[in-house]
Structures are given as structure tokens and as C-alpha cells.
Design a protein around this motif. Structure first.
Motif, PDB file in Angstrom:
ATOM      1  N   ILE A 260       0.847  -1.191   0.000  1.00 30.63           N
ATOM      2  CA  ILE A 260       0.000   0.000   0.000  1.00 30.63           C
ATOM      3  C   ILE A 260       0.888   1.248   0.000  1.00 30.63           C
ATOM      4  O   ILE A 260       1.820   1.358   0.803  1.00 30.63           O
ATOM      5  CB  ILE A 260      -0.899   0.009   1.255  1.00 30.63           C
ATOM      6  N   GLN A 261       0.581   2.171  -0.894  1.00 26.96           N
ATOM      7  CA  GLN A 261       1.359   3.409  -0.967  1.00 26.96           C
ATOM      8  C   GLN A 261       1.266   4.169   0.356  1.00 26.96           C
ATOM      9  O   GLN A 261       0.266   4.096   1.065  1.00 26.96           O
ATOM     10  CB  GLN A 261       0.831   4.279  -2.119  1.00 26.96           C
ATOM     11  N   LYS A 262       2.342   4.881   0.693  1.00 30.79           N
ATOM     12  CA  LYS A 262       2.316   5.713   1.901  1.00 30.79           C
ATOM     13  C   LYS A 262       1.556   6.999   1.605  1.00 30.79           C
ATOM     14  O   LYS A 262       1.412   7.382   0.427  1.00 30.79           O
ATOM     15  CB  LYS A 262       3.757   5.984   2.372  1.00 30.79           C
ATOM     16  N   PRO A 263       1.042   7.704   2.637  1.00 28.98           N
ATOM     17  CA  PRO A 263       1.029   7.319   4.035  1.00 28.98           C
ATOM     18  C   PRO A 263      -0.058   6.293   4.322  1.00 28.98           C
ATOM     19  O   PRO A 263      -0.888   6.002   3.453  1.00 28.98           O
ATOM     20  CB  PRO A 263       0.737   8.639   4.747  1.00 28.98           C
ATOM     21  N   MET A 264      -0.057   5.741   5.516  1.00 26.46           N
ATOM     22  CA  MET A 264      -1.061   4.753   5.913  1.00 26.46           C
ATOM     23  C   MET A 264      -2.326   5.485   6.355  1.00 26.46           C
ATOM     24  O   MET A 264      -2.705   5.501   7.519  1.00 26.46           O
ATOM     25  CB  MET A 264      -0.503   3.879   7.041  1.00 26.46           C
ATOM     26  N   GLY A 265      -2.968   6.132   5.371  1.00 25.45           N
ATOM     27  CA  GLY A 265      -4.158   6.918   5.654  1.00 25.45           C
ATOM     28  C   GLY A 265      -3.858   8.393   5.815  1.00 25.45           C
ATOM     29  O   GLY A 265      -2.710   8.804   6.000  1.00 25.45           O
ATOM     30  N   ASP A 266      -4.891   9.199   5.745  1.00 29.64           N
ATOM     31  CA  ASP A 266      -4.765  10.652   5.857  1.00 29.64           C
ATOM     32  C   ASP A 266      -4.770  11.135   7.297  1.00 29.64           C
ATOM     33  O   ASP A 266      -4.629  12.333   7.552  1.00 29.64           O
ATOM     34  CB  ASP A 266      -5.899  11.333   5.085  1.00 29.64           C
ATOM     35  N   SER A 267      -4.956  10.226   8.227  1.00 29.12           N
ATOM     36  CA  SER A 267      -4.959  10.580   9.650  1.00 29.12           C
ATOM     37  C   SER A 267      -4.651   9.325  10.441  1.00 29.12           C
ATOM     38  O   SER A 267      -4.665   8.205   9.906  1.00 29.12           O
ATOM     39  CB  SER A 267      -6.328  11.129  10.071  1.00 29.12           C
ATOM     40  N   PHE A 268      -4.394   9.491  11.728  1.00 26.55           N
ATOM     41  CA  PHE A 268      -4.136   8.326  12.563  1.00 26.55           C
ATOM     42  C   PHE A 268      -5.388   7.472  12.712  1.00 26.55           C
ATOM     43  O   PHE A 268      -5.305   6.243  12.803  1.00 26.55           O
ATOM     44  CB  PHE A 268      -3.614   8.764  13.934  1.00 26.55           C
TER      45      PHE A 268
END
Length: 359
Positions: free
Chosen positions: A104-112
Motif C-alpha cells: 500500500i502506498q504511503k502514508p497509511m491513511g490521511d490521519s491516525f
């Protein structure tokens, strides 16, 4: 000096299905996979013409109409490569078969919060899931890791990342409008890379800043990671240094009790054209003055580091590697550091005026 820094390739053929056809696919993923000899089985993109263009350029045999079609026609041992924007991760991961391997491309989501949702979904579907934090696998980082693991520079006590450049954010139109631009989409690479050497920090102190004449949410950051009273770990970035190349710089530096290593990261200088990387080291010797030596390394961050993340996923899946270095289980900790950096930036430091009360 022999330094081992190239990634070990998988022993089996695992066909790749790429979901997304943006610039990073053309500039990094596909050139890397071609160089490594990986088989790209198919590609899908919301705008099919973009996928068809890349398929023609890189001899990809299958272009799909949808993710559903890609899954239905995928070989049994396919590896999925998500190169889409974070807001599309959940809906796309839900369409993948349980238990498959996915990068999966970074980041691991737009938020924590999104990162935690992605982690839970990957656990639920038993996905062999990694995040594409490829800086860990850049030749100059792998070479430094080898030297440090061999004890060549002694006990590591200082790591510094400094970026003073002019970044053309306009070539990333979907990214430059993000409300968390600098740390989440750039410095996150350095946070993850530092963690890969030092582990998880106790605390984080940070400030991320805007430019007064630009509409970007942020373009400069300082992040200090707390590893106790001897380890200094700091990230300083300035993407606004638009004063010519003379004083621009981009480097990672490791200092230890027996020596030091410095890698000048050429990719980000005059981006996207770049300049050559420079990898050098200095080992202390009581009999002579310190002397820096250069080592020629093959490849750079783009595209060679992208071989490393995919190779590690494939090797972990086939059983030839015991560790999935950028697994979602590990990268959730990178996302926690990033979230902590934003909280620190928002809360601010200790007010000096408080110390002067009743003086």
C-alpha cells in the motif's frame, strides 16, 4: 571496502497487479520492477486510458476495467500494488480477496484514525500487508545500515536529516492541497527511516510551518524525537529555499563513537531531475587525522528503493524472509509518531512568560 546494500530478491515468481496509474507508477514502481525482473501481470485505473498508456510502455499484458475485474482475473499468487490516494484505500482493500499480499502506498491513511481503520481491516481480512516506505531500502540507507550493523562506526548517538530545497509542489496537484502537507506527505519518510534504526521514541517535539506568501498548509518542519539523554535524532525540512542551488542541501547523517556516515540525497535536489547521490564515511583512527572516503553505490531512492519494499513483501510471503519490515503492524507506529508531531506542533512549547511571573 565491501558494503552489502542491494536487496535480496524473491525465489518465486509472484505476478503483480497494480491498482492506480499515476506519476509514481511511471517514474518509480514500473522502472523498479522492470529492473528487478518482477512480472507485472496487469494494471487498473479509474481513467483507463492512463493504464493503457503505461501498459503499452512497459509491456503489461492486461488492463482491467475495474478492481473487481482485476481480482476476478488475477492469478492465484498475485501481489496487489496499491498506488492510489489514501482516501481510496479502505474501499479498495475491501475488494481484495482475504489473505492476499498487498503493498500500500504511503502514508497509511490521511490521519491516525484512518491508519487504525486500515490496520483493523488488514487484520480482519488476514492480508499480508505492507506500506511502501521505500526510503528504508534506498541504497545509501541500506549501505549505512550495513556499516552500523557491522559495528563500523561504533555506538550510534546522532542522526540528522536536513532538507533545504525548493520543492515544486505544483507537480503534485492532489497532494499540495492537503491540510497536513509537509509531515504527512514528506517528512513521514524520515520519521519512518529513523524508527527503522532507533526504534520508537518516548516523546516527540515538533513544529510545522507555513510560508507567508503561499497557500500551502505547511512547507517547513522541525521534528525532534526523544530517545533519552545521549541519542540526538532530528529532522529539519525547508521546501522554500528558492535562492538557487548554491546553498541548497539534502542529507542524512549518522554519527557514532567510532565514525560517521553522510548521504547526500541527490533525488530531491532540482527535483524531479535530481543530481547524483554522494555516500561517504569517516572512521576514527587515533594514529591519523579524520579522513572522509566516498563509496560509489549503484542506484538511488527512485527507482531502486522500490525494489526493496516489493522484494521484502514477496520474500516474506514465500517464507524466505522472517520479517516484513514495513508491515502495517510496524507502520502504525510511524503514524503514531506523525500524529504526535502534529499534536506537539498545535499545542506549542513552554511559554517563556510563565517563567517571568512574580520576578
Amino acid at each position: 571496502m565491501d558494503i552489502i546494500y542491494k536487496p535480496t530478491l524473491p525465489e518465486t515468481i509472484q505476478p503483480i497487479i497494480i491498482i492506480g496509474a499515476g506519476g509514481i507508477v511511471a517514474d518509480a514502481h514500473l522502472p523498479a520492477y522492470k529492473k528487478a525482473g518482477f512480472m507485472v501481470h496487469g494494471i487498473v485505473n479509474r481513467t483507463k486510458a492512463k493504464a493503457e498508456k503505461l501498459a503499452a510502455a512497459f509491456n503489461i499484458p492486461n488492463v482491467y476495467e475495474s478492481v473487481a475485474e482485476a481480482v476476478a482475473k488475477a492469478p492465484e499468487n498475485a501481489v496487489y500494488d496499491l498506488t492510489i490516494m489514501p482516501e481510496q484505500y479502505i474501499e479498495t482493500l475491501e475488494q481484495l480477496p482475504d489473505g492476499v499480499a498487498v503493498l500500500i502506498q504511503k502514508p497509511m491513511g490521511d490521519s491516525f484514525e484512518e491508519a487504525k481503520e486500515i490496520l483493523q481491516l488488514c487484520r480482519k481480512k488476514k492480508l499480508v500487508a505492507a506500506i511502501n516506505f521505500q526510503l528504508r531500502f534506498a541504497p545509501f540507507v541500506s549501505a549505512a545500515r550495513y556499516m552500523i550493523d557491522q559495528g563500523m562506526i561504533g555506538e550510534l548517538y546522532d542522526m540528522e536529516v536536513r532538507v533545504t530545497i525548493k520543492t515544486p509542489w505544483e507537480i503534485f496537484p492532489h497532494v499540495m492541497v492537503h491540510p497536513r502537507l509537509e509531515i504527512l506527505y514528506h517528512s513521514i519518510h524520515y520519521v519512518d527511516m529513523l524508527r527503522s534504526f532507533l526504534g520508537d521514541p518516548e516523546t516527540v517535539m515538533a513544529k510545522t510551518l507555513k510560508h507567508p506568501a503561499k497557500t500551502l498548509s505547511s512547507s517547513r518542519s522541525t521534528i525532534l524525537l526523544d530517545y533519552g539523554d545521549t541519542m540526538h535524532a532530528v529532522i529539519n525540512t525547508n521546501h522554500d529555499h528558492d535562492f538557487g542551488a548554491h546553498n541548497q542541501e539534502c542529507f542524512i547523517k549518522w554519527e557514532g563513537t567510532k565514525g560517521a556516515i553522510k548521504a547526500n540525497v541527490g533525488l530531491l535536489m532540482d527535483y524531479p531531475h535530481g543530481i547524483p547521490d554522494v555516500f561517504e564515511y569517516c572512521l576514527t583512527d587515533e594514529k591519523s587525522l579524520p579522513q572522509w572516503k566516498q563509496v560509489e553505490l549503484e542506484g538511488s531512492w527512485f527507482p531502486e528503493a522500490f525494489i526493496g519494499t516489493m522484494a521484502n513483501l514477496m520474500r516474506y510471503r514465500e517464507g524466505s524472509s522472517d520479517v516484513l519490515y514495513t508491515s502495517v503492524e510496524d507502520v502504525i507506529k510511524t503514524m503514531a509518531v506523525v500524529e504526535s508531531a502534529y499534536i506537539s506542533s498545535d499545542k506549542g512549547g513552554i511559554k517563556v512568560s510563565e517563567q517571568l511571573k512574580n520576578n
